[in-house]
Write a protein that holds these residues in place. Structure first.
Motif, PDB file in Angstrom:
ATOM      1  N   ALA A 152     132.896 175.320 -27.481  1.00 42.22           N
ATOM      2  CA  ALA A 152     133.903 175.256 -26.410  1.00 42.22           C
ATOM      3  C   ALA A 152     134.755 176.523 -26.397  1.00 42.22           C
ATOM      4  O   ALA A 152     135.169 176.989 -25.331  1.00 42.22           O
ATOM      5  CB  ALA A 152     134.775 174.021 -26.576  1.00 42.22           C
ATOM      6  N   ASP A 153     135.058 177.088 -27.558  1.00 46.02           N
ATOM      7  CA  ASP A 153     135.818 178.341 -27.631  1.00 46.02           C
ATOM      8  C   ASP A 153     135.144 179.435 -26.819  1.00 46.02           C
ATOM      9  O   ASP A 153     135.803 180.231 -26.139  1.00 46.02           O
ATOM     10  CB  ASP A 153     135.938 178.824 -29.079  1.00 46.02           C
ATOM     11  CG  ASP A 153     136.993 178.070 -29.875  1.00 46.02           C
ATOM     12  OD1 ASP A 153     137.647 177.175 -29.308  1.00 46.02           O
ATOM     13  OD2 ASP A 153     137.151 178.386 -31.064  1.00 46.02           O
ATOM     14  N   LEU A 154     133.819 179.503 -26.911  1.00 49.86           N
ATOM     15  CA  LEU A 154     133.056 180.556 -26.243  1.00 49.86           C
ATOM     16  C   LEU A 154     132.769 180.190 -24.789  1.00 49.86           C
ATOM     17  O   LEU A 154     132.840 181.039 -23.897  1.00 49.86           O
ATOM     18  CB  LEU A 154     131.747 180.804 -26.992  1.00 49.86           C
ATOM     19  CG  LEU A 154     131.893 181.123 -28.490  1.00 49.86           C
ATOM     20  CD1 LEU A 154     130.536 181.251 -29.147  1.00 49.86           C
ATOM     21  CD2 LEU A 154     132.706 182.391 -28.698  1.00 49.86           C
ATOM     22  N   LEU A 155     132.435 178.931 -24.567  1.00 45.15           N
ATOM     23  CA  LEU A 155     132.083 178.458 -23.223  1.00 45.15           C
ATOM     24  C   LEU A 155     133.263 178.594 -22.264  1.00 45.15           C
ATOM     25  O   LEU A 155     133.086 178.884 -21.081  1.00 45.15           O
ATOM     26  CB  LEU A 155     131.636 176.999 -23.304  1.00 45.15           C
ATOM     27  CG  LEU A 155     131.042 176.358 -22.062  1.00 45.15           C
ATOM     28  CD1 LEU A 155     129.734 177.020 -21.695  1.00 45.15           C
ATOM     29  CD2 LEU A 155     130.828 174.860 -22.302  1.00 45.15           C
ATOM     30  N   ARG A 156     134.470 178.392 -22.786  1.00 43.71           N
ATOM     31  CA  ARG A 156     135.679 178.481 -21.971  1.00 43.71           C
ATOM     32  C   ARG A 156     136.571 179.597 -22.515  1.00 43.71           C
ATOM     33  O   ARG A 156     137.779 179.437 -22.640  1.00 43.71           O
ATOM     34  CB  ARG A 156     136.421 177.140 -21.982  1.00 43.71           C
ATOM     35  CG  ARG A 156     135.638 176.005 -21.342  1.00 43.71           C
ATOM     36  CD  ARG A 156     136.267 174.640 -21.538  1.00 43.71           C
ATOM     37  NE  ARG A 156     137.689 174.674 -21.294  1.00 43.71           N
ATOM     38  CZ  ARG A 156     138.595 174.197 -22.151  1.00 43.71           C
ATOM     39  NH1 ARG A 156     138.209 173.687 -23.312  1.00 43.71           N
ATOM     40  NH2 ARG A 156     139.867 174.240 -21.860  1.00 43.71           N
ATOM     41  N   LEU A 196     139.138 171.805 -27.589  1.00 40.98           N
ATOM     42  CA  LEU A 196     138.793 170.407 -27.304  1.00 40.98           C
ATOM     43  C   LEU A 196     139.827 169.478 -27.932  1.00 40.98           C
ATOM     44  O   LEU A 196     140.364 169.787 -28.995  1.00 40.98           O
ATOM     45  CB  LEU A 196     137.401 170.072 -27.855  1.00 40.98           C
ATOM     46  CG  LEU A 196     136.207 170.726 -27.168  1.00 40.98           C
ATOM     47  CD1 LEU A 196     134.908 170.308 -27.856  1.00 40.98           C
ATOM     48  CD2 LEU A 196     136.144 170.384 -25.685  1.00 40.98           C
ATOM     49  N   PRO A 197     140.134 168.365 -27.250  1.00 39.60           N
ATOM     50  CA  PRO A 197     139.562 167.929 -25.978  1.00 39.60           C
ATOM     51  C   PRO A 197     140.139 168.696 -24.789  1.00 39.60           C
ATOM     52  O   PRO A 197     141.290 169.133 -24.829  1.00 39.60           O
ATOM     53  CB  PRO A 197     139.961 166.457 -25.904  1.00 39.60           C
ATOM     54  CG  PRO A 197     141.256 166.398 -26.664  1.00 39.60           C
ATOM     55  CD  PRO A 197     141.102 167.384 -27.790  1.00 39.60           C
ATOM     56  N   PHE A 212     141.783 179.778 -30.944  1.00 39.38           N
ATOM     57  CA  PHE A 212     140.391 179.610 -31.359  1.00 39.38           C
ATOM     58  C   PHE A 212     140.334 178.837 -32.682  1.00 39.38           C
ATOM     59  O   PHE A 212     141.310 178.790 -33.434  1.00 39.38           O
ATOM     60  CB  PHE A 212     139.725 180.973 -31.562  1.00 39.38           C
ATOM     61  CG  PHE A 212     139.493 181.756 -30.300  1.00 39.38           C
ATOM     62  CD1 PHE A 212     138.893 181.172 -29.190  1.00 39.38           C
ATOM     63  CD2 PHE A 212     139.841 183.098 -30.229  1.00 39.38           C
ATOM     64  CE1 PHE A 212     138.661 181.910 -28.030  1.00 39.38           C
ATOM     65  CE2 PHE A 212     139.616 183.838 -29.085  1.00 39.38           C
ATOM     66  CZ  PHE A 212     139.030 183.251 -27.980  1.00 39.38           C
ATOM     67  N   GLN A 213     139.161 178.299 -32.996  1.00 38.83           N
ATOM     68  CA  GLN A 213     138.975 177.592 -34.260  1.00 38.83           C
ATOM     69  C   GLN A 213     139.284 178.490 -35.456  1.00 38.83           C
ATOM     70  O   GLN A 213     139.782 178.022 -36.479  1.00 38.83           O
ATOM     71  CB  GLN A 213     137.539 177.068 -34.360  1.00 38.83           C
ATOM     72  CG  GLN A 213     137.238 175.894 -33.445  1.00 38.83           C
ATOM     73  CD  GLN A 213     138.170 174.726 -33.684  1.00 38.83           C
ATOM     74  OE1 GLN A 213     138.163 174.130 -34.770  1.00 38.83           O
ATOM     75  NE2 GLN A 213     138.974 174.384 -32.691  1.00 38.83           N
TER      76      GLN A 213
END
Length: 453
Positions: A152-156, A196-197, A212-213
């Motif tokens: 999700a970090d990369l996708l968004r 996320l979420p 970011f994570q």
């Protein structure tokens, strides 16, 4: 939330508590934050990053750098005006702890100065290009190697989260990145949550994500020091905003609303007669009509209206902030300050006109289309090279790419696919517009063609 904690001067690696009463009045800790940001290489790269018109051939149009400086100036005014009223309402901040109204201005100014520091080249289309690369492009092949949150970090991919990474991530020999005060880092973080979420229609602090994570643990430490209220995100980590974030956001909203509009008029994309028509309710109480009519040059007339309009919105934003201060401190204020503005209708009219005449102008759209292709191509070669290096499967071509691309110098060696991909994305996002074009020309051979080789 309590102002005494929210105004923390603590920095990464501190071994003792920094007290406001012990600060050197000639160079306060919050002012040091501003200095460190403005001298950083990340800030300098903003001089060649798009604000509205990508790769504009005119000197007039604002870049991310000039925009950031202007937002910082407006933010400083917002912070000082609000700070003076906060100290009246909470006199113990000055009497016991030694805070001054300038402290609020310095925090907001520093956070505002860096608010766009993580944005990729080619405007907001840069973020979308990186996300698309991992959604429907070659980057999708890495999905199974990532956790849901890492993907999700990369996708968004989010410029705000990248900005926090640049400001706070450890570098070799430089723990804590720029080592800014926790108050400034808190005020900077517009969306204090992980990717996320993903929530739609909730509080404005959850509209996007800001960490970011790789930096979640760092931000949790900052949030604990500042006393940020935790949010229940059902499976995700998130906090209520630092109150001063609302002033940083207001400074940005004011500047892009009024100054992008001014750019459009000066570029001929919006007729001059629209200026007074759209700004009249913002300037009618303060405009000197005789002075306005006596200004002979159009850019100067527009600049006069712009200055009055910004002043009006600054006063209105501070009014809203103080009226809602208790709700903000409780974490119960869930919209932007200007959403409560008495000038909301006029602001929306200006933004809608700017979208129609500026943001969707052919020059803007054409350069954004080119930006998608440029960033995707650079990501394609850099991600493969970085992951190949991690897995010990580096081709001769990958070695050439790694030697050519200065991917996050000073960063620790990537120990996971996520870390390698994030380093590649951070490298691409840190490029200037022309820097991205230059590297793209290299990897596609266009540079050699231009040199007739």
């Amino acid at each position: 939330m309590q102002w005494e904690k929210l105004l923390s001067l603590r920095r990464e690696g501190d071994t003792h508590k920094r007290l406001r009463n012990e600060q050197d009045e000639t160079r306060l800790g919050f002012e040091v934050d501003y200095d460190r940001i403005i001298f950083s290489p990340y800030f300098r790269s903003l001089q060649d990053k798009t604000q509205v018109i990508p790769l504009s051939k005119t000197d007039f149009v604002h870049t991310r750098l000039t925009h950031s400086l202007e937002v910082s100036v407006v933010g400083r005014s917002l912070g000082r005006l609000a700070g003076a009223q906060i100290l009246e309402k909470h006199p113990q901040l000055a009497q016991i702890h030694g805070y001054r109204f300038n402290d609020f201005g310095a925090i907001v100014a520093a956070a505002a100065l860096s608010h766009d520091i993580g944005n990729p080249p080619f405007g907001h289309s840069g973020e979308q290009a990186i996300g698309s690369f991992f959604d429907i492009g070659p980057g999708r092949e890495f999905k199974d190697s990532l956790t849901a949150k890492e993907y999700a970090d990369l996708l968004r991919f989010e410029g705000n989260a990248h900005g926090f990474r640049l400001l706070s991530a450890n570098r070799q020999g430089i723990p804590g990145g720029l080592r800014l005060s926790y108050a400034t880092l808190g005020a900077f973080t517009k969306y204090p949550k992980e990717s996320l979420p993903h929530q739609k229609g909730g509080p404005i602090a959850t509209k996007k994500f800001g960490v970011f994570q790789s930096e979640v643990s760092t931000f949790c430490e900052i949030a604990e020091e500042l006393g940020l209220k935790s949010m229940d995100l059902k499976g995700g980590i998130g906090f209520c905003r630092h109150p001063l974030t609302y002033l940083v956001e207001a400074a940005d909203d004011i500047c892009y609303t009024i100054i992008d509009f001014e750019d459009g008029i000066n570029l001929g994309l919006i007729p001059e007669e629209y200026a007074l028509e759209y700004l009249i309710k913002l300037v009618k109480d303060r405009i000197n009509t005789e002075k306005y009519r006596g200004i002979p040059h159009m850019p100067d007339r527009i600049g006069y209206l712009r200055a009055i309009a910004i002043g009006t919105l600054v006063q209105d934003a501070v009014r809203i902030f103080m009226e809602e201060e208790e709700a903000i401190l409780k974490g119960e204020f869930n919209v932007a300050l200007l959403d409560k503005s008495r000038y909301k209708a006029q602001i929306e009219d200006i933004i809608n006109l700017s979208v129609d005449r500026i943001y969707q102008a052919p020059e803007v759209v054409e350069k954004e289309v080119a930006g998608y292709k440029i960033l995707s191509d650079i990501l394609d070669v850099s991600t493969k090279a970085m992951v190949g290096k991690l897995n010990g499967k580096v081709s001769s071509y990958d070695k050439l790419i790694l030697s050519m691309l200065p991917i996050e110098k000073g960063q620790p060696e990537a120990t996971s696919v996520y870390a390698a991909l994030l380093q590649a994305c951070s490298f691409v996002a840190s490029l200037s517009d022309r820097g991205a074009v230059h590297i793209h020309n290299k990897i596609t051979g266009k540079q050699l063609q231009d040199q007739n080789l």
